[in-house]
Design a protein around this motif. Sequence first.
Motif, short mmCIF file in Angstrom:
data_model
loop_
_atom_site.label_atom_id
_atom_site.label_comp_id
_atom_site.label_asym_id
_atom_site.label_seq_id
_atom_site.Cartn_x
_atom_site.Cartn_y
_atom_site.Cartn_z
N ASP A 1 -16.77 3.52 -6.51
CA ASP A 1 -15.84 3.72 -5.62
C ASP A 1 -14.95 2.86 -6.77
N ILE A 2 -13.57 2.84 -6.48
CA ILE A 2 -12.53 2.56 -7.95
C ILE A 2 -12.36 0.98 -7.33
N PRO A 3 -12.27 -0.05 -8.87
CA PRO A 3 -12.13 -1.01 -8.83
C PRO A 3 -10.52 -1.74 -7.81
N GLU A 4 -10.72 -2.53 -7.35
CA GLU A 4 -8.58 -2.90 -7.40
C GLU A 4 -8.93 -4.02 -7.32
N GLU A 5 -8.08 -4.70 -7.59
CA GLU A 5 -7.41 -6.17 -7.84
C GLU A 5 -5.98 -6.57 -7.13
N ASN A 6 -5.77 -7.77 -7.11
CA ASN A 6 -4.18 -8.20 -6.60
C ASN A 6 -3.55 -7.86 -7.92
N THR A 7 -2.42 -7.17 -7.85
CA THR A 7 -1.10 -7.02 -8.77
C THR A 7 -0.10 -6.93 -8.66
N THR A 8 0.27 -7.98 -9.54
CA THR A 8 2.09 -8.36 -8.93
C THR A 8 2.78 -7.04 -9.46
N ILE A 9 3.84 -6.83 -8.50
CA ILE A 9 4.42 -5.85 -8.23
C ILE A 9 5.84 -6.23 -7.92
N TRP A 10 6.85 -5.32 -8.85
CA TRP A 10 8.19 -5.75 -7.83
C TRP A 10 8.93 -5.10 -6.89
N SER A 11 9.02 -5.48 -5.39
CA SER A 11 9.25 -3.90 -4.82
C SER A 11 10.34 -4.21 -4.31
N CYS A 12 10.98 -2.84 -3.88
CA CYS A 12 12.91 -3.09 -3.17
C CYS A 12 13.30 -3.86 -2.16
N SER A 13 14.72 -4.99 -2.71
CA SER A 13 15.14 -5.88 -1.53
C SER A 13 15.36 -4.78 -0.33
N LYS A 14 15.53 -3.63 -0.55
CA LYS A 14 16.58 -2.96 0.62
C LYS A 14 15.48 -2.72 0.99
N GLU A 15 15.95 -2.60 2.92
CA GLU A 15 15.60 -2.20 3.88
C GLU A 15 15.64 -1.05 4.67
N GLY A 16 13.99 -0.26 4.54
CA GLY A 16 14.67 0.84 4.13
C GLY A 16 13.46 2.18 2.83
N CYS A 17 13.89 1.36 1.67
CA CYS A 17 13.51 1.59 0.54
C CYS A 17 12.25 1.71 0.25
N LYS A 18 11.27 1.92 -0.22
CA LYS A 18 10.10 2.04 -0.53
C LYS A 18 9.94 2.25 -1.64
N GLY A 19 11.09 2.10 -2.47
CA GLY A 19 10.49 1.60 -3.86
C GLY A 19 9.89 0.27 -4.41
#
Length: 76
Positions: free
Chosen positions: A10-28
């Motif tokens: 299994d690949i180890p996972e962790e909670n990671t800080t990310i930046w997500s797009c604020s525009k509705e419908g954009c998945k960036g």
Amino acid sequence: MYFQKKSLEDIPEENTTIWSCSKEGCKGWMRDNFAFEDVPVCRQCHSPMVRSVKMLPLLVNPNGDPKSLKKGIQIS
């Protein structure tokens, strides 16, 4: 029939800080440790991004913190 083989470990996972797009419908989104700006804009729709947390596989940026680099200097 085709069956995908399950990976041996299994690949180890962790909670990671990310930046997500604020525009509705954009998945960036992007990982915080790969962002060059303190508050980045979405590369897909150019909207502001908001900080959040996502469970992702562990990944280390070999360049360190790109936000601390001065603009215009090439990364080696």
